[in-house]
Design a protein around this motif. Structure first.
Motif, mmCIF file in Angstrom:
data_model
loop_
_atom_site.group_PDB
_atom_site.id
_atom_site.type_symbol
_atom_site.label_atom_id
_atom_site.label_comp_id
_atom_site.label_asym_id
_atom_site.label_seq_id
_atom_site.Cartn_x
_atom_site.Cartn_y
_atom_site.Cartn_z
ATOM 1 N N VAL A 66 0.765 -0.932 -0.084
ATOM 2 C CA VAL A 66 -0.388 0.319 -0.385
ATOM 3 C C VAL A 66 1.177 0.912 0.548
ATOM 4 N N TYR A 67 0.296 2.439 -0.319
ATOM 5 C CA TYR A 67 0.597 4.097 -0.446
ATOM 6 C C TYR A 67 0.765 4.593 0.582
ATOM 7 N N PHE A 68 1.303 5.881 1.082
ATOM 8 C CA PHE A 68 0.366 6.758 1.317
ATOM 9 C C PHE A 68 0.906 7.997 0.757
ATOM 10 N N VAL A 69 0.147 8.040 0.002
ATOM 11 C CA VAL A 69 0.365 10.192 -0.890
ATOM 12 C C VAL A 69 -0.004 11.302 0.091
ATOM 13 N N ARG A 70 1.357 11.750 -0.465
ATOM 14 C CA ARG A 70 0.793 13.272 0.235
ATOM 15 C C ARG A 70 1.950 14.065 -0.935
ATOM 16 N N ILE A 71 0.611 14.894 -0.848
ATOM 17 C CA ILE A 71 0.900 15.570 -1.602
ATOM 18 C C ILE A 71 1.140 17.498 -1.686
ATOM 19 N N ASN A 72 2.491 17.688 -1.688
ATOM 20 C CA ASN A 72 3.089 18.815 -0.599
ATOM 21 C C ASN A 72 3.165 19.702 -1.851
ATOM 22 N N VAL A 73 2.307 20.945 -1.211
ATOM 23 C CA VAL A 73 1.802 22.170 -1.396
ATOM 24 C C VAL A 73 3.221 23.481 -1.477
ATOM 25 N N PRO A 74 3.581 23.612 -2.497
ATOM 26 C CA PRO A 74 5.050 24.507 -2.443
ATOM 27 C C PRO A 74 4.723 26.017 -1.895
ATOM 28 N N GLY A 104 5.458 18.576 -5.209
ATOM 29 C CA GLY A 104 5.053 17.550 -5.618
ATOM 30 C C GLY A 104 4.223 16.232 -4.787
ATOM 31 N N VAL A 105 4.421 15.129 -5.806
ATOM 32 C CA VAL A 105 3.826 14.379 -4.961
ATOM 33 C C VAL A 105 4.395 13.104 -4.480
ATOM 34 N N ASN A 106 4.585 13.450 -3.105
ATOM 35 C CA ASN A 106 5.478 11.717 -2.320
ATOM 36 C C ASN A 106 4.714 10.851 -1.985
ATOM 37 N N LYS A 107 5.031 9.562 -2.415
ATOM 38 C CA LYS A 107 4.534 8.217 -1.721
ATOM 39 C C LYS A 107 5.694 7.280 -0.990
ATOM 40 N N VAL A 108 4.252 6.641 0.354
ATOM 41 C CA VAL A 108 6.314 6.202 1.020
ATOM 42 C C VAL A 108 4.832 4.876 1.020
ATOM 43 N N VAL A 160 -4.526 1.050 8.936
ATOM 44 C CA VAL A 160 -3.780 0.323 9.196
ATOM 45 C C VAL A 160 -2.994 0.752 10.119
ATOM 46 N N GLU A 161 -1.693 -0.512 10.623
ATOM 47 C CA GLU A 161 -0.947 -0.462 12.004
ATOM 48 C C GLU A 161 0.568 -1.045 11.633
ATOM 49 N N ALA A 162 1.378 -0.088 11.877
ATOM 50 C CA ALA A 162 3.028 -0.294 11.552
ATOM 51 C C ALA A 162 3.543 0.030 13.152
ATOM 52 N N ASN A 163 4.683 -0.092 12.441
ATOM 53 C CA ASN A 163 5.323 0.229 13.266
ATOM 54 C C ASN A 163 5.395 0.964 14.899
ATOM 55 N N LEU A 164 5.223 1.055 16.152
ATOM 56 C CA LEU A 164 5.358 3.080 16.715
ATOM 57 C C LEU A 164 5.837 4.000 16.186
ATOM 58 N N GLY A 165 5.942 5.003 15.793
ATOM 59 C CA GLY A 165 6.046 6.115 15.283
ATOM 60 C C GLY A 165 5.837 5.704 13.466
ATOM 61 N N TRP A 166 6.233 5.011 13.027
ATOM 62 C CA TRP A 166 6.191 5.188 11.915
ATOM 63 C C TRP A 166 5.438 6.314 10.558
ATOM 64 N N PHE A 167 4.323 6.216 10.967
ATOM 65 C CA PHE A 167 3.633 7.431 10.252
ATOM 66 C C PHE A 167 4.512 8.078 10.903
ATOM 67 N N ASN A 168 4.389 8.790 11.658
ATOM 68 C CA ASN A 168 5.533 10.192 11.961
ATOM 69 C C ASN A 168 6.914 10.321 11.688
ATOM 70 N N LYS A 169 7.179 8.767 11.417
ATOM 71 C CA LYS A 169 8.424 8.903 10.728
ATOM 72 C C LYS A 169 8.345 9.483 9.127
ATOM 73 N N ASN A 170 7.082 9.138 8.845
ATOM 74 C CA ASN A 170 7.549 9.047 7.158
ATOM 75 C C ASN A 170 6.034 10.091 6.935
ATOM 76 N N LYS A 171 6.331 11.034 7.693
ATOM 77 C CA LYS A 171 5.571 11.683 7.714
ATOM 78 C C LYS A 171 4.056 12.109 7.111
ATOM 79 N N ILE A 172 3.475 10.940 7.431
ATOM 80 C CA ILE A 172 2.104 10.403 6.830
ATOM 81 C C ILE A 172 1.489 11.399 8.717
ATOM 82 N N GLN A 173 -0.095 12.308 7.139
ATOM 83 C CA GLN A 173 -0.445 13.210 8.482
ATOM 84 C C GLN A 173 -2.265 12.855 8.100
#
Length: 163
Positions: free
Chosen positions: A30-38, A47-51, A142-155
């Motif tokens: 699976v991918y978490f998609v983050r669209i950054n607005v400059p 641009g678009v970031n996928k994790v 979606v469950e992941a290791n503790l802190g995974w979302f924060n580490k990957n800047k998923i919001q």
């Protein structure tokens, strides 16, 4: 009487463990998609970031109940995707789950609506494990290791993408 009750509890526990170990989870990415607005045109982060996260899929009530129970380790970029038939408030608990986890609750339109951290159980004897209740209705989790979302800047507001 006490011995027979203890024996009955042990037999029930072993039956549940055997049943849980017979479940086969599909593996998927699976991918978490983050669209950054400059903030300006020279911002190179736009641009678009996928994790990517490698997940096992829990898409039945038995798989939902089993989740990541009885595991002592979860790979760095691994987790579990829970797929539910309806969108509603979701409750998760850490019964017999020995790995500290973070959980992202995701709406039916695939947007992250809540992220929480969950502490592991210390043993199978824990009566009241830690819990997480989604702050908004969710169709996926979606469950992941503790802190995974924060580490990957998923919001909250980011998008879950899977096929």
């Amino acid at each position: 009487m006490r011995v027979s009750l203890s024996l009955l509890c042990l037999v029930f526990f072993l039956q549940q463990l055997v049943k849980a170990n017979s479940l086969v989870f599909e593996k998927r990415e699976v991918y978490f998609v983050r669209i950054n607005v400059p903030s300006n045109k020279s911002d190179k982060r736009s641009g678009v970031n996928k994790v990517k996260l490698k997940v096992e899929v829990a898409d039945t009530p038995d798989k939902h109940a089993r989740g990541l129970m009885f595991r002592n380790h979860l790979g760095e970029n691994e987790g579990m995707l829970f797929i539910f038939p309806t969108e509603e408030t979701r409750n998760f608990w850490m019964k017999n789950t020995f790995v500290p986890l973070s959980i992202a609750f995701v709406s039916a339109d695939f947007k992250v609506v809540d992220i929480q951290d969950m502490q592991p159980s210390s043993s199978i004897m824990v009566v009241f494990p830690s819990t997480a209740e989604s702050k908004h209705p969710a169709k996926f989790a979606v469950e992941a290791n503790l802190g995974w979302f924060n580490k990957n800047k998923i919001q909250i507001g980011d998008v879950l993408d899977f096929k």
